[in-house]
Write an enzyme that holds these catalytic residues in place. Structure first.
Site, PDB file in Angstrom:
ATOM      1  N   SER C 300       0.446  -1.227  -0.965  1.00 29.63           N
ATOM      2  CA  SER C 300       0.596  -0.946  -2.382  1.00 29.63           C
ATOM      3  C   SER C 300       1.780   0.380  -2.707  1.00 29.63           C
ATOM      4  O   SER C 300       1.973   0.822  -1.811  1.00 29.63           O
ATOM      5  CB  SER C 300      -0.765  -0.476  -3.129  1.00 29.63           C
ATOM      6  OG  SER C 300      -1.543  -1.375  -2.873  1.00 29.63           O
ATOM      7  N   HIS C 378      -7.465   0.354  -7.744  1.00 33.69           N
ATOM      8  CA  HIS C 378      -8.302  -0.065  -6.687  1.00 33.69           C
ATOM      9  C   HIS C 378      -9.594   0.797  -6.364  1.00 33.69           C
ATOM     10  O   HIS C 378     -10.536  -0.048  -5.843  1.00 33.69           O
ATOM     11  CB  HIS C 378      -7.342   0.034  -5.408  1.00 33.69           C
ATOM     12  CG  HIS C 378      -6.278  -0.874  -5.460  1.00 33.69           C
ATOM     13  ND1 HIS C 378      -6.551  -2.198  -5.332  1.00 33.69           N
ATOM     14  CD2 HIS C 378      -4.845  -0.835  -5.603  1.00 33.69           C
ATOM     15  CE1 HIS C 378      -5.264  -2.995  -5.423  1.00 33.69           C
ATOM     16  NE2 HIS C 378      -4.370  -2.012  -5.463  1.00 33.69           N
TER      17      HIS C 378
END
Lengths: 454, 454, 454, 454
Positions: C300, C378
C-alpha cells in the site's frame, strides 16, 4: 428437372419472401419433396440453400405418410450411389493406383444423399428435423430393407455432428426450465415418473442429482440423462430410493453416488452412443463437488432375465446349472403372487440369485457377448458387476422382466481402464467375488467340486 | 503395435490420472504420435478415447517440427486407405451389385484418418486443435503433394462440423469481451486496425456495426466477421469512412449499410465457406432492427487489378481494349507519386476506370470465371457490381494492388436469387448499366461503333 | 404551480409519447427543472412518474451550469424541510408523547427532497444520473455550505440503495467486456495503467486477479475494484510486481495474495463504504479456489508521509522522535536525486523507516485516529501494519508522497475480529513487532531507555 | 451490553468461523436476538456486520413464536426513537433555526431500528428474511398497536429498496424454471391454478402471455405477476378464457390484450405498490412485439359487490337507486340456485347491472373514494371502467363475492394521463357511456328525469 411449379417457386424465393413462405406454408404436393431434393443438390447451396432446405423439411413434416415414405425410398434409390461413376473411378484407380485415386473412388462411391442431408442441415432447426426423419425411417426398416444403407448414412453423419466434443453436460434440477423437465418426465425409460411432484422428489432434495447431455443445435432436447441418488451405502432395492416419505440426507454425508436410471431420449439418435461419456463425466463432476464420495455404482434393471429363464425352463435346462433342488424351487415362480408372500419370496431368493449369476456370467448372444444388454453397456464402459439383489424391484414391470432382481455395477476409478480392456479385448465378464461365488453355489454339486478334484 | 512404453502409459491412464497428465505433460518422443494414433483407432473409443485423443493433440502441439510433419505424412500414408480392403469390396460389388455393396465399397475406400480425426475431436479443445493442425498442413502442401488427400479429408469433415446450422451470429461491439476484440484487431485483413482506439472507432459509434460467426466449440474465436458502416449514401472512398474525426450519424438516419471489410479469421478453415451466409444473415438482421435501411452494398478492394494491368501493359495489350489515347495515358502510372498530384490523378481517372471495367467484365481465369476473386465471391452470392470508384483507397496498399480503385457490390434483395442463378448457371457477370457503360467507352472507336452499324 | 408550458407538456405526456420525448429532447428552460421537481413531488408518482423523472434528469444533464447549480440550491431550500410542519409535529408530540408522535415528527422533519430523489430513481438510468448529480454537488459544497444537508441526504439514500446486500462481486479478467475494462484503466487510482497492454499484464497472467463490486442498476460501472498479485512471498516493492518482463508463476504455486491496488470508481458515491466488504469477500473467494494461499496482505501507499515529515522538519520536531543523528541524516532528502545514488539511498533507509514508524504509530488527526488515511482504512477492517518498506516505490509520485516508502498490511483471518475491536473500540494501532521495534530505535536514547529505568 | 455469552461468541466470530456457524446453527436463546441487535447497532458494521446480521436473522427464523414477538416488540420500543435525543435536537433547533438544525432533528427522531434493518440487510438473503419478518409483523399488528410505527418503517425502507428502478420485468412462459412456475401456481390469487397442466394452458398457447416483476435480491421470487390473454374482442366472461378445450389463435391475429389476473406474491411487501408500473410496462412491451394489438383491457373481479348489496338490502336502501321494480327483482338472489336457471338468471341480469353501476359510481368509502378496491387500483392507474358483465364468473367464489359480475377496465393509451389526473386530482370516477347509462336506467323515474327538467 423441368418442373415449372418448382421453378416459379424458386424464382420467387428470395430471402425477402422466405419469412412469409416459412409461416403460411401449405403442404406441398408429394412429388415436390423429391424435386426439392434434386434442386437442393444441383445448386451450389449458396444463394437459396437455406430457404430450400427449410422448404423441403417443412414439406416433409406436413406431407401425408405415403409421400414421406416415398421420399425415404428416394433417398435410398434416386439419391443413392451412381454405379457409372463408381465404375469410372475403379477404372481410373486401376490405371493409376495410389491414395489419390483411392480417395477419388471413395468420393465417387459416396451416395449423394449424404450431401443432401448436409444441405438439409443448413436450415434453422435442420438437425432436429433430420433426427425426426431418421426416427421415422427406423419404423420402416424392417419392411423396407432398401432403407438400410440410408440408415447407415444417418448414423455416420449423426456420429460426426453429435461427436462428444460438441455435447454439453448440464445439471437438471428444480430450477431447470419447465419445457425441459416435461421431457425428462416423458423420456424417463427405467422407473416411470408419475407427474410433477414425483419429478420434484427426484430433483429437489439435497441428496438427488440429475445430469443430461445437450447439443447446441437441439437446445431444449436432453439427448440422454442420468438420475443419481446420494446415499450412505450401495442400495439393494429401488423402492426406498424413490419413496415419497423418505428422509433426505445432506449431500456432504453421502459416501456413495447411485446411478439408478439412464435414459436415451432421442430414438432418432439410436446407435450414436453417449452413455459412456455421460457416466464418466458425471463421476468426475460429482467427485470434484463432493469429495466425500467414495463409491460410484448403479442400481440397474436386468431386462432379459425372466424371458431367458423361462426359455431355459421350457427346455428343462435350468437343472444343468442350478441342480435339482434349486431348479425345483423355481416352480414357485408359477404362483403369480409369490412375491407378496414373505415366506415364499424368501424361498425363491437363493435359486433366483444363482440362476441370475449363470445368466450374467455364462449366457451369451451369438457374437459371444453377455446376453444382458445392460451388462454389456456397463462392462464396455469399464464397470464391474458388483452385486445381484433379489426382491429389489417389486413393481409389476420389475417382476415381469426380472422376477424382482436388480444389479449393482461398480465404477471403480482405478480399475475402469483395466476392466474395459479385459472386456473389450478378451471378452472377460468382470464380476465381484460375491457374484462369482453365487455362480459356484449355483452349479450342481458334481460340477461344482470338479475344479478341486482336478 | 507392441510399444511397451505406450502400453504402460495406457494402462495407467485411468480417468483419475488424466487431470495430472493433462497438466504436467512432457513432450512425447516423435514416434509416439503415430503410435497414439494407432491406439486411438484400434480401441472402441469408449473408455480411454477422450484421454488418448487429448494426449495425442497435446503431444503434437509440443512436438518439434520434424515430428509434426512426420505425423502429417503418416496421416497421408499409414492412415490412408488400405488397397486390399478396396479390392475385396470391388470384388464383392462385382458379385452382388447394388446400393448395399456400393456403400460397402464407399466405406472400404474411406481412409482411416477420417475416423482418427473424428476421434481426436472427442478431446476437449479437439476441434480447435484440428483446425490448427490443418493450418500447418496447408503450409506443407505445395512441397508434399501426398498431403493433398489429407487436406481434402479435413475440408470434408470441417464442412460437416462447421455446417451453417451449427454457426451462431453474434454482434461485436464495445461490450464484447476483450479477448475476442483482441482477435478482431489481429484478424482484420482488409483495412488494418491500429490498436484499441482504432477498433473502438469501428465499433462504438451509433452508425457502426460488426457481426461475426462463432462455432459452439470455438467460443472465443470469431470464424469470419464483417464490419458495417451505416451511411446516407453509397460511399466512393474508404478514408472518410474510417476518419478519426468524422461526425457519426444516428442509426435511424441511415439509408445504406456498407459492408466495408469481411475477414476470414481461421486459415485452418480455408475452403469452408461462411461468407455468403454471413452477409445474408446480417442483411436480414439489419433490416429488422433498422427499417429505414434501403440499400445494402459493399465497399470492396479490387485485389488483382494492378498486377493484371501490369501484365497487359507488358504485352502491350491494353491498347486493344482502351484505344491508343487512353492506353497512352496509363503511362502516368509510372510516376510513383501520380496520386498525390491532383491534376495527374484526375487525368488517370477515366483510363483506370475503363481498364477496370474490362478487367471485371472480360478478363477470365482458365475456368472461365472472372479474374477478380472478390468479384467472384460477391457475384456467386447474388450481388451485382454497382460502381467502380477511382481514387478510393489511397493507402500504400490500395495503390499497390489496385491503383487506388475500389468497387461497390450491391445486394438488391429482390434480385439476389436471379443474379446468383445467372452467374452460377450461365456464367454471366452481373453489373450495373454504369459499369457496363465504362466498358463501352473503353473500347476503341472502331469496335465501339460496330454494334450501331450492324 | 400555474405553469402553462409545463401543464401542456404534462397533458401530452402519455406513455405513448414518452419514447419521442426521450429521444429528441431539447434542453429545457432553467426554471423548468424546479417546476418538474414540484410536479413530480405533487403527483402520486403513479401515472406519469417514470416519464416525468426521466424528463427532469435528461433536462438536468442538458442544462447549462448555472441552471444546474440553481436546481441543486432548490434541493437545499425549496425542497428542504418545512419549519411549519415541524412546529406542528413538535406541538403534537408535546400533547401526546410516544413513539407514534415521535415517528410523525421524524417524518415531518424529513426534507421533501428525499422523496424527490426516490422518485427520480424511478426513471431508467435514474440511479446513475443521481450519482452523477451528487458528484457535481460535491464540487460546489466548499463554496455553498447550504448544500451540505443535501449531500447528507444523498449519502443516506445511497447507503440504503448500495447496501452490501445488493452488490455483486465479479472477477475482472481478459474476457471481461471492453467497455468495463476501459473504465478499469480510467479509474485505477493507485498505480496508473498505461493503456491496454499494461492492463492485460495485470489481468491475463496466471498469477494475477482482479475483482470488482457491481450494482444491478449500474451494470457497466465497477463501483470499486482491487488488483491482486499471487506471489511466493510478501513483496517489498511495487516495480517488480508490475514489470513488463517478469515471469509469471502458476497460481497453484502461490502462497501469498497481495492486494496492491484498491480504487473507488464513483466519486458520486464517496462516503458510502464498500472497501471492507470487498477485501473480505475476495479473501474468502481466493481461499476457496486456491487452498495453497496462506498469507493475505497489501502493498500500500503511504500517502501523507512526505508532507507530514516536511512539516515536522519545518518546525524542527523530527529530532524529538528520531534523535539528532537520524534527524540530521534526513537532510539527505534535500538532494533531489538522492534515491538514484545507491549509497545515499542506503543511508536514508533507516532514518526514513524510523520516521515512518513514528508517523504511523504516534501521529494523529484531531479525532485521535492515525494520520495516515490508508492505515485508518485497513486497521478499521481488522488488518495490522506488518512491515514498512523503504525504496519500495521509486516512481516520481511515490517519491513525492512518501520518499519511496510503501507499507504491507496483513489480513490474518484469525485476528481480524480482535484487531478490528482493538482499533474501533480502544483506538489501538495494531502493528507487528517489527514495526514497533522501528519506533523504539527511532526514539532518542534518553526516552528509549526511560521505561527500563522506571 | 454485558452479555458474556454474546461477547464470547463475537470474539470467536472471525470470518473464518462464519461458514461453520452458518451451517450448524442451533436455535439461540430468545434474549439473544435483542442482544444481537444491540451489538449489530453498536458496531461500525464493518468487520463483523455481515456475520452478525446473518446470525440474528438465522436466530429469528429458528426462534419460537414468543421469542420472535419479543424481538418485534423490541423493534418498537428498545429500538425506537430516544426522546432525550429529540429534546436536545429541538432545543438546538430553537437556538439556531435552519435547514441544518432541522436535518439534525430529523436524524435524531429516526428510530434506531431503521439503521438496524439496514444492517440486517447486509446478510446474504437479508432482504428476503426482512420481508418475511414484516409478513409476520402484519399478523400481530391488530393486537399490538405498538407495532404500527415498526410497520411504517418497514414500508419506508422497502419502498426505497424495491423502487421501480431496481425491478426487472421478465416474461413467464413454459421455458421458465420450474421453481418459479411453482410459485406462480401457489401465488395466483384471482383464478386458482389447478396444477401443472392448468398452468401450462395459461403459459404455452400462442395466445397467452404472463409477466412478472423480480428484484435482483429475490431472484426466484416473482413480486407481482399478470396473466394476459390475446383475443379478438374484449371478453365478457372468464370461463371461455380458461377452458381446457378452447382453440388458441395465432398471436398475430389478436387485436386485444386482456389482463385477466394480477396477483401480488409477497404479503411482506404489502403497501409497496408495483401494479401500476407492471401494467404499463407490459402494455408497452406487448405493443412493441405485437403491433396488431389495439385494445388493452382487464377482465376483473368486483370483490365487494355482493356484501355491499346485501347491506343495502338489509336497510332497504336499494329501492332508492333501483326503483321498486328492479329492487323487487333482486329477491331472486335469495334462491341459492338462481344462476343455474337460465330464465331466472336472465331476469336478474338488468337489476344486477344497474345495482353494480350504482355501486361503482356512487358508493364511497369514508375518504370519498370508490368503494370497490379493484376499481380504485385501475382508476388510479388511468384506466376507465368500460363495461360491467353479468353472468361472467359463475364459479362459487364469483357468485359469492359479486353475484357473477365481472368488470372490464380499459387502458386507452391516449387517455391514461387525463384519466389519472381526473381521478387523482378531482376524484372523478371515469366510466364509459355504457356504464353511465346503466346508472341512469337504475335511477327511479322521478330522479332520472330531474336533469331534464332543470
Amino acid at each position: 428437372m423441368a418442373n415449372s411449379f418448382l421453378n416459379e417457386l424458386l424464382h420467387s424465393l428470395s430471402d425477402r419472401s422466405r419469412g412469409l413462405l416459412g409461416r403460411s406454408r401449405s403442404a406441398p404436393v408429394p412429388g415436390d419433396l423429391v424435386a426439392f431434393g434434386d434442386q437442393l443438390l444441383s445448386g451450389q447451396g449458396e444463394a437459396s440453400g437455406v430457404a430450400l432446405a427449410r422448404l423441403l423439411l417443412d414439406g416433409y413434416a406436413a406431407a401425408p405418410p405415403n409421400a414421406r415414405l416415398a421420399f425415404l425410398m428416394a433417398l435410398a434409390e434416386r439419391f443413392g450411389t451412381d454405379p457409372d461413376k463408381v465404375e469410372s473411378a475403379i477404372a481410373a484407380y486401376r490405371q493409376l493406383p495410389g491414395q489419390a485415386s483411392l480417395q477419388a473412388l471413395h468420393q465417387a462411391a459416396e451416395p449423394p444423399r449424404q450431401e443432401l442431408m448436409r444441405r438439409l442441415n443448413l436450415a434453422p432447426g435442420g438437425t432436429a428435423a433430420l433426427v425426426r426423419i431418421r426416427e421415422e425411417l427406423l419404423g420402416h426398416i424392417a419392411t423396407e430393407p432398401a432403407l438400410r444403407p440410408v440408415n447407415e448414412d444417418f448414423v455416420h453423419l449423426f456420429a460426426s455432428w453429435f461427436n462428444r466434443g460438441f455435447l454439453v453436460l448440464r445439471p437438471i434440477d428444480w430450477t431447470t426450465p419447465a419445457n425441459i423437465l416435461e421431457r425428462i418426465i416423458r423420456y424417463e425409460a427405467v422407473h416411470r415418473i408419475r407427474g410433477w411432484e414425483d419429478l420434484r422428489r427426484r430433483l429437489e432434495p439435497a441428496d438427488r442429482r440429475c445430469f443430461a447431455f445437450f447439443h447446441p443445435q437441439l437446445v431444449d432436447e436432453p439427448l440422454i440423462f442420468v438420475e443419481v441418488a446420494l446415499t450412505r451405502e450401495m442400495p439393494d432395492a429401488i423402492a426406498p430410493l424413490l419413496a415419497a416419505d423418505r428422509a433426505p440426507i445432506r449431500a456432504e454425508e453421502a459416501t456413495t453416488a447411485v446411478f439408478y436410471s439412464i435414459s436415451n431420449s432421442q430414438r432418432g439418435l439410436a446407435g450414436v452412443s453417449f452413455g459412456n461419456f455421460l457416466i464418466k463425466q458425471v463421476v468426475e463432476d460429482l467427485r470434484r463437488s463432493l469429495p466425500g464420495l467414495e463409491t460410484f455404482a448403479t442400481l440397474s434393471p436386468v431386462p432379459g432375465f425372466a424371458a431367458w429363464l423361462a426359455s431355459q425352463r421350457a427346455e428343462g435346462k435350468e437343472r444343468e446349472f442350478l441342480g435339482e433342488v434349486a431348479a425345483a424351487a423355481l416352480a414357485g415362480l408359477d404362483d403369480p403372487d409369490w412375491s407378496e408372500d414373505k415366506e415364499k419370496a424368501e424361498a425363491m431368493r437363493r435359486p433366483l440369485l444363482s440362476a441370475a449369476a449363470y445368466y450374467f456370467l455364462k449366457a451369451k448372444i451369438p457374437s459371444g457377448q453377455p446376453i444382458d444388454s445392460v451388462a454389456r453397456f456397463h462392462l464396455r464402459n469399464g464397470a464391474r458387476l458388483e452385486r445381484i439383489n433379489a426382491m429389489a424391484d417389486l413393481s409389476r414391470h420389475g417382476l415381469e422382466q426380472a422376477h424382482g432382481l436388480m444389479a449393482n455395477y461398480l465404477y471403480d476409478l482405478d480399475q475402469i481402464e483395466a476392466n474395459h480392456e479385459a472386456f473389450a479385448a478378451e471378452g472377460r465378464f468382470i464380476a465381484s467375488a460375491g457374484v462369482r461365488k453365487l455362480l459356484l453355489t449355483a452349479l450342481p454339486a458334481r460340477r461344482r467340486h470338479a475344479p478341486h478334484s482336478a
